[in-house]
Design an enzyme around this catalytic site. Sequence first.
Site, PDB file in Angstrom:
ATOM      1  N   HIS A  19       0.830  -1.202   0.000  1.00  0.00           N
ATOM      2  CA  HIS A  19       0.000   0.000   0.000  1.00  0.00           C
ATOM      3  C   HIS A  19       0.870   1.261   0.000  1.00  0.00           C
ATOM      4  O   HIS A  19       0.538   2.257  -0.644  1.00  0.00           O
ATOM      5  CB  HIS A  19      -0.917   0.019   1.228  1.00  0.00           C
ATOM      6  CG  HIS A  19      -1.965  -1.049   1.213  1.00  0.00           C
ATOM      7  ND1 HIS A  19      -3.313  -0.772   1.075  1.00  0.00           N
ATOM      8  CD2 HIS A  19      -1.875  -2.401   1.317  1.00  0.00           C
ATOM      9  CE1 HIS A  19      -3.998  -1.903   1.096  1.00  0.00           C
ATOM     10  NE2 HIS A  19      -3.151  -2.900   1.244  1.00  0.00           N
ATOM     11  N   ASP A 131      -5.856   5.967   1.573  1.00  0.00           N
ATOM     12  CA  ASP A 131      -5.934   4.603   1.069  1.00  0.00           C
ATOM     13  C   ASP A 131      -7.388   4.138   0.977  1.00  0.00           C
ATOM     14  O   ASP A 131      -8.261   4.638   1.684  1.00  0.00           O
ATOM     15  CB  ASP A 131      -5.153   3.679   2.023  1.00  0.00           C
ATOM     16  CG  ASP A 131      -4.780   2.356   1.406  1.00  0.00           C
ATOM     17  OD1 ASP A 131      -5.676   1.528   1.183  1.00  0.00           O
ATOM     18  OD2 ASP A 131      -3.590   2.137   1.133  1.00  0.00           O
TER      19      ASP A 131
END
Length: 452
Positions: A19, A131
């Site tokens: 990520h 995110d």
Amino acid sequence: MEMERQPHVLLFPFPAQGHIKPMLTLAQLLCHAGIHVTFLNTELNHHLLTQRQALSARFPTLHFHSISDGLPSDHPRTIAVYYQDIVASLRSKTAPLLCQFLISKKNNVDKDSAAAAAAAQLPPLGCVITDGIMCFAIDAAEEVGIPVIVLPITSACSFWCYSCIPNLIQEAQLPFEDEDMDRIVSGVPGMEGLLRRRDLPSICRMPTDHPIMQFYIKETKAITRASALILNTFDDLESSILSHLAPRFSKIYTIGPLHALLKSRIKDDDLSSSSSSAAATASLRQEDRRCMTWLDTQRLGSVIFISFGSLVKLTRVELLEFWHGLVSSGTPFLWVLRSDVLWSDEGEHMGQVIPTELEMGTKERGFIVDWVPQEEVLAHEAVGGFLTHSGWNSTLEGIWAGVSMLCWPKLADQQVNSRCVGRFAKLARNSVSESGSSYHNLQQLIQDLRNL
């Protein structure tokens, strides 16, 4: 005065290598355009990211900060094992801290004198890019009055599948009523006749009331509240699915492959210095560059490269099966075998159970490392194939390098990715050229951030 005209953006990734990498690549692209970026990591990952100084030296408008994940200092933080613990702590303990952080950056207020002096050189925070599974950041940004953009780390196809899970439940296609995993799934518009049950995200094997299943349903719904969506993909790769996503978002920026776009925007002469090289390959793990020297000794297109990413775990049986297959193939191989790849305590006595033929076969034709500079490895002329877990970062890097991929999807979005991609290297290169869609879309994102 010139500095004040540039926007200030906060980037906040989920605390995992897969990520952080695309988010940090986006940070470099924005900084290259002169935008101020505050990159917010959890405290542990902030310290693990040892390339911070090199990145800041290369990009003076890139500023690193850390925030607590709320977990005890001795917590193992192994995402594959403690995912629910990590998510719960972020939502309950990190969320209020984030809200305070956003207020301080919006108002340029900091209790620490040194930090306050640095903050005085920055314009007020004007946007949050978070995110796709950190949607509590949407709540915090809305509370503070800052626009928020979401960057999922998945493909458009995978993101669309997650979005369609409520429909699949409503149509009684989830949970599965039997074990026929090859049955075609009909509840994902645009992917009719393509997806089998086994191709759906791994959470679809869970009961519909499972906490992780419910978490993803809520997160995917929350994303639609964002002012825009950034996807690490390109139009020619997933155009049909992007058309289904478009009505749900006011703006979608397709700016992938991000790693290739960074190379395209920052010319080769800019990447020649050691600080620039470190910036381009930022990682939470120590890369073993001996593998590049080993690759230099191998024949053109002869090596199969194996990596299952930063999260996938194997049983001892799975590991030995792969190992036997690689040695028996007679093909040179480079294998990323993380020290934490085995489940639970299976790795404690691994050194005592490696058969002699595997040790000898590896010495003859294999090279095993804990972590590698993957983009460089895939671009090496000796690499002819890629055995991958089909994580989206790895998939895009494989597509860009034009390396044939053998897929072994294991969790999350990997099943969808392995089903939906093929040979698109030429299209990927076109997308990041100055006339390409991703290049143009990045320009539009930069301009929109300046207009906020």
